[in-house]
Design a protein around this motif. Sequence first.
Motif, PDB file in Angstrom:
ATOM      1  N   UNK A   1      -4.862 -17.568   2.209  1.00  0.00           N
ATOM      2  CA  UNK A   1      -5.635 -17.051   3.054  1.00  0.00           C
ATOM      3  C   UNK A   1      -6.606 -15.802   2.600  1.00  0.00           C
ATOM      4  N   UNK A   2      -6.578 -15.516   1.422  1.00  0.00           N
ATOM      5  CA  UNK A   2      -7.311 -14.271   0.723  1.00  0.00           C
ATOM      6  C   UNK A   2      -6.786 -13.114   1.730  1.00  0.00           C
ATOM      7  N   UNK A   3      -5.589 -13.021   1.930  1.00  0.00           N
ATOM      8  CA  UNK A   3      -4.925 -11.867   2.508  1.00  0.00           C
ATOM      9  C   UNK A   3      -5.193 -10.378   1.634  1.00  0.00           C
ATOM     10  N   UNK A   4      -5.723  -9.286   2.202  1.00  0.00           N
ATOM     11  CA  UNK A   4      -5.819  -8.145   1.643  1.00  0.00           C
ATOM     12  C   UNK A   4      -5.279  -7.104   2.377  1.00  0.00           C
ATOM     13  N   UNK A   5      -4.143  -6.463   1.613  1.00  0.00           N
ATOM     14  CA  UNK A   5      -3.463  -5.406   2.501  1.00  0.00           C
ATOM     15  C   UNK A   5      -4.043  -4.144   2.604  1.00  0.00           C
ATOM     16  N   UNK A   6      -3.761  -3.652   4.013  1.00  0.00           N
ATOM     17  CA  UNK A   6      -4.525  -2.296   4.305  1.00  0.00           C
ATOM     18  C   UNK A   6      -3.765  -1.339   3.888  1.00  0.00           C
ATOM     19  N   UNK A   7      -4.465  -0.783   2.465  1.00  0.00           N
ATOM     20  CA  UNK A   7      -3.742   0.329   1.621  1.00  0.00           C
ATOM     21  C   UNK A   7      -3.349   1.439   2.493  1.00  0.00           C
ATOM     22  N   UNK A   8      -4.235   1.914   3.383  1.00  0.00           N
ATOM     23  CA  UNK A   8      -4.219   3.211   4.178  1.00  0.00           C
ATOM     24  C   UNK A   8      -3.005   3.137   5.192  1.00  0.00           C
ATOM     25  N   UNK A   9      -2.944   1.968   5.803  1.00  0.00           N
ATOM     26  CA  UNK A   9      -1.793   1.647   6.821  1.00  0.00           C
ATOM     27  C   UNK A   9      -0.297   1.789   6.176  1.00  0.00           C
ATOM     28  N   UNK A  10      -0.364   0.932   4.822  1.00  0.00           N
ATOM     29  CA  UNK A  10       0.860   0.798   4.464  1.00  0.00           C
ATOM     30  C   UNK A  10       1.343   2.003   3.760  1.00  0.00           C
ATOM     31  N   UNK A  11       0.339   2.907   3.002  1.00  0.00           N
ATOM     32  CA  UNK A  11       0.647   4.064   2.392  1.00  0.00           C
ATOM     33  C   UNK A  11       1.303   4.944   3.308  1.00  0.00           C
ATOM     34  N   UNK A  12       0.807   5.209   4.591  1.00  0.00           N
ATOM     35  CA  UNK A  12       1.280   6.059   5.651  1.00  0.00           C
ATOM     36  C   UNK A  12       2.750   5.682   6.021  1.00  0.00           C
ATOM     37  N   UNK A  13       2.921   4.196   6.346  1.00  0.00           N
ATOM     38  CA  UNK A  13       4.352   3.873   6.571  1.00  0.00           C
ATOM     39  C   UNK A  13       5.406   4.165   5.553  1.00  0.00           C
TER      40      UNK A  13
ATOM     41  N   UNK B   1       2.050  -5.831  -7.822  1.00  0.00           N
ATOM     42  CA  UNK B   1       2.747  -5.086  -6.885  1.00  0.00           C
ATOM     43  C   UNK B   1       1.697  -4.471  -6.091  1.00  0.00           C
ATOM     44  N   UNK B   2       0.385  -4.910  -6.025  1.00  0.00           N
ATOM     45  CA  UNK B   2      -0.592  -4.074  -5.287  1.00  0.00           C
ATOM     46  C   UNK B   2      -0.829  -2.742  -5.754  1.00  0.00           C
ATOM     47  N   UNK B   3      -0.608  -2.245  -6.977  1.00  0.00           N
ATOM     48  CA  UNK B   3      -1.021  -0.977  -7.405  1.00  0.00           C
ATOM     49  C   UNK B   3      -2.236  -0.574  -8.069  1.00  0.00           C
ATOM     50  N   UNK B   4      -2.655   0.685  -8.098  1.00  0.00           N
ATOM     51  CA  UNK B   4      -3.830   0.992  -8.901  1.00  0.00           C
ATOM     52  C   UNK B   4      -3.326   1.694 -10.148  1.00  0.00           C
ATOM     53  N   UNK B   5      -4.042   1.791 -11.004  1.00  0.00           N
ATOM     54  CA  UNK B   5      -3.682   2.126 -12.476  1.00  0.00           C
ATOM     55  C   UNK B   5      -4.642   3.455 -12.755  1.00  0.00           C
TER      56      UNK B   5
END
Length: 335
Positions: free
Chosen positions: A46-58, A91-95
């Motif tokens: 489904x080409x799901x893209x996480x919402x980094x702002x929301x997940x990072x806050x949580x 893991x959905x991480x930036x480097x």
Amino acid sequence: MSGEVNIKRLAQELNISIATVSKALNDSYEISLKTKTRVWTLAKALNYTPNPAASNLRSNKTKTIAVIIPCVANNFFSLAIKGIEEIARQYGYHVLIYQTHEDTEMEKSFTNSLLNGRVDGILTSVSSNEYNDEYYRELVKKIPVVLFDRVYESLDTFKVTTDDYQISFEATTHLIQCGCKKIAYLYGLDQLPAGRARFMGYTDALHANGLEPREELIVKYQPEEEVNLKQIKQLFQDQQPDALFSSIEEFIIPAYSACIDLKLNIPEDVKILSFSNMSSARLLHPSLTTITQPAFEIGNEAAKCLFKILNKKGIDDERDVVLKSVLIKRASTGC
């Protein structure tokens, strides 16, 4: 079902809870591999893209890690970065990548700037110009740190290295089996455990074959290529070694250049081998015998170790991970 692809939609289509989907996407140990695979497969479809702002806050996470290395242009480190990035993406991480240019003060400046919450963890291969283990002893108490390739052995953290001693012993033995009796050593990383292990492998192999290490056959690395070229030419003129064993790839061009300038034939007059991940090693004339480290795998494994710490999973695993290097015999050793 059409519309926005979010965690709620994934949960509805899979008929599981939102919490389960969230934990599966974050590779939580609480979720079975079967469920994780179902979630990951649907998310990809489904080409799901996480919402980094929301997940990072949580989660109070930046979803970013730092890689601190001596030099991006070095073949070994460029491959290691690829290995790190592969795991980070899973893991959905930036480097973020920082290069120290072998300067411990710059290294400390980078790491200190990352302690304010900019990254969740650090992967580093330490600089060679100074032994700096006391600084890292304190650093690992403040932020998750994994060391790779160039490490401090006494630190209480994961360390990913190669079999430097064993492969140096094997390489020196190869030169002796090729008939060499006066093997010069081009010594780099002498401030670090990796460099000392390589040198010990060389000296122990000499002893095992009835040869004595000689101080006049050792050249220590200098940052300027012209200085290294001058040192190697002087070595040839004064000592006439029949082989060069280079512990770092930065000696390769000066070594070949010295042979050209002095009209020495490789491998007839002198045999050469070196630690190197240069893809061009086989294209040199003659092609270079190399000790090739599994650079991509080292980066990959180091990143896995960091995510063990970040996810509090597998942190009791063996912390000293040692991978095997390979001696690739080519024309420069001639046998």
